[in-house]
Design a protein around this motif. Sequence first.
Motif, PDB file in Angstrom:
ATOM      1  N   ASP A 136      46.289  41.605  37.861  1.00 18.27           N
ATOM      2  CA  ASP A 136      46.430  40.381  36.862  1.00 18.27           C
ATOM      3  C   ASP A 136      45.362  39.813  38.035  1.00 18.27           C
ATOM      4  O   ASP A 136      44.206  39.345  37.567  1.00 18.27           O
ATOM      5  CB  ASP A 136      47.234  39.424  36.904  1.00 18.27           C
ATOM      6  CG  ASP A 136      48.249  40.573  35.645  1.00 18.27           C
ATOM      7  OD1 ASP A 136      47.661  41.052  34.873  1.00 18.27           O
ATOM      8  OD2 ASP A 136      49.081  39.563  35.106  1.00 18.27           O
ATOM      9  N   HIS A 137      45.705  39.687  39.607  1.00 19.51           N
ATOM     10  CA  HIS A 137      44.523  38.660  40.130  1.00 19.51           C
ATOM     11  C   HIS A 137      43.249  39.327  40.109  1.00 19.51           C
ATOM     12  O   HIS A 137      42.134  39.058  40.520  1.00 19.51           O
ATOM     13  CB  HIS A 137      45.676  38.104  41.486  1.00 19.51           C
ATOM     14  CG  HIS A 137      46.508  37.362  41.287  1.00 19.51           C
ATOM     15  ND1 HIS A 137      46.285  36.423  40.882  1.00 19.51           N
ATOM     16  CD2 HIS A 137      47.594  37.270  41.174  1.00 19.51           C
ATOM     17  CE1 HIS A 137      46.812  35.849  40.484  1.00 19.51           C
ATOM     18  NE2 HIS A 137      48.168  36.513  41.695  1.00 19.51           N
ATOM     19  N   GLU A 139      42.041  41.810  38.395  1.00 13.03           N
ATOM     20  CA  GLU A 139      41.110  41.964  37.000  1.00 13.03           C
ATOM     21  C   GLU A 139      40.220  40.231  36.884  1.00 13.03           C
ATOM     22  O   GLU A 139      39.171  40.720  35.888  1.00 13.03           O
ATOM     23  CB  GLU A 139      42.537  42.229  35.630  1.00 13.03           C
ATOM     24  CG  GLU A 139      42.949  43.474  35.527  1.00 13.03           C
ATOM     25  CD  GLU A 139      41.624  44.760  35.098  1.00 13.03           C
ATOM     26  OE1 GLU A 139      40.780  43.782  34.041  1.00 13.03           O
ATOM     27  OE2 GLU A 139      42.639  45.215  35.801  1.00 13.03           O
ATOM     28  N   ARG A 140      41.262  39.414  36.663  1.00 16.13           N
ATOM     29  CA  ARG A 140      40.774  37.811  36.810  1.00 16.13           C
ATOM     30  C   ARG A 140      39.234  37.872  38.003  1.00 16.13           C
ATOM     31  O   ARG A 140      38.515  37.315  37.892  1.00 16.13           O
ATOM     32  CB  ARG A 140      41.728  36.907  37.366  1.00 16.13           C
ATOM     33  CG  ARG A 140      40.730  35.713  37.424  1.00 16.13           C
ATOM     34  CD  ARG A 140      42.470  34.256  37.265  1.00 16.13           C
ATOM     35  NE  ARG A 140      43.013  34.550  38.315  1.00 16.13           N
ATOM     36  CZ  ARG A 140      43.100  33.511  40.301  1.00 16.13           C
ATOM     37  NH1 ARG A 140      41.969  33.177  39.488  1.00 16.13           N
ATOM     38  NH2 ARG A 140      43.783  34.145  40.243  1.00 16.13           N
ATOM     39  N   LEU A 141      39.455  38.458  39.464  1.00 15.52           N
ATOM     40  CA  LEU A 141      39.090  37.874  40.219  1.00 15.52           C
ATOM     41  C   LEU A 141      37.774  39.294  41.219  1.00 15.52           C
ATOM     42  O   LEU A 141      36.773  38.441  41.703  1.00 15.52           O
ATOM     43  CB  LEU A 141      39.439  37.468  41.700  1.00 15.52           C
ATOM     44  CG  LEU A 141      40.176  35.887  41.415  1.00 15.52           C
ATOM     45  CD1 LEU A 141      41.353  35.906  42.908  1.00 15.52           C
ATOM     46  CD2 LEU A 141      39.582  34.821  41.428  1.00 15.52           C
TER      47      LEU A 141
END
Length: 357
Positions: A136-137, A139-141
């Motif tokens: 998830d991190h 995908e975001r960053l």
Amino acid sequence: MLIGLMSTKDTQEHQYFTELAKTAKSLDMNVCKFVPENVDIESKKIKGERFDGEKEIWRAASFNLPDFVYDRCFHGLSRENNEIREKINWLKENSNFIGLGLPGKWDVYQTLKTHPLLQAFFPETVRVTTSDEIIDHLERLEKIIIKPEFGSGGLGIYLLTKTKEGATTVSTTKKGMKYDRQFESKSQLKKWLQHLLTRYSYLCQPYLELSTQKNEPFDLRILLQKNEKNQWLERGRGVRLGKPDHITSNLTTGGEALTLEAFTKKSPEAIPIIVEQTIQHILRTLPAETEAAFHRLFELGVDLGIDKKGQIWILDINSKPGRKIVQTLQPESMKEIYQAPFRYSKYLAEHLLKAGE
């Protein structure tokens, strides 16, 4: 006064301990060294080695609890086992440690990230316990660093980068060499991350551009110790410069040590002049606030990163720092470094006596 030097293994820091023991003689102190396994709680005795000041050699010995313990134990990427922890905790209750050390990186971050004078210098950090959280991190960053909570020396640090094709590149550095591994699917990546998380506790941070124009990663390591008046002093500093495109600058993973002057000549764009004011602010604030939040400390290794916008980041605070960078760049400081544990022990002896401890 008997000072005990405690290490994880008998061979660990042998040269440093020998130099300390030679110095102790000139300050009228005796020195022994031991590993925590050899602490006998029942008899209140320790098996280890005592330093023979006349012949300058270590001799096997059994001794009573030292007046002060200088803890230089390293436990790799994970916590020490329960039996060893129990012995160390018992020793802390029955002897005096000159520095009580810091907990893991997560606890230190959680405590200091809200401090009004320091919060601007900590990168966003989260503890990750599942592979889904890491993905998830990512995908975001699109670019993240994961590092072990109890790691040191650059071991176990990985850079995860999303590619345009939707795959993920995982990079790490071992023995001075950079290794890349490509994961084409999320399920492959997930499997690898799950294996990693079963072994160690990990933290996740955004990837910061802490590199020169030639893409060499660098950071600033500063060694601080207390003197005989309980004041924090800077003993030395240096830039650790990694190889181009590597992810860490640690000396153990192939980085080189440079004085600040030499580094500035080589990469004049990397450290703006105004940065020194901010470094001094951090050095004035960080040691005292860290100690106030946790326990008594004797020494700290502070690692600072400087990004391409001139923003300073506190990357790591180590309560059992190495001395390699100072030994290499400022060898004239080593005499004071060897004396420091004994001078601070004398301060503590007087201070604790006054407090009736």
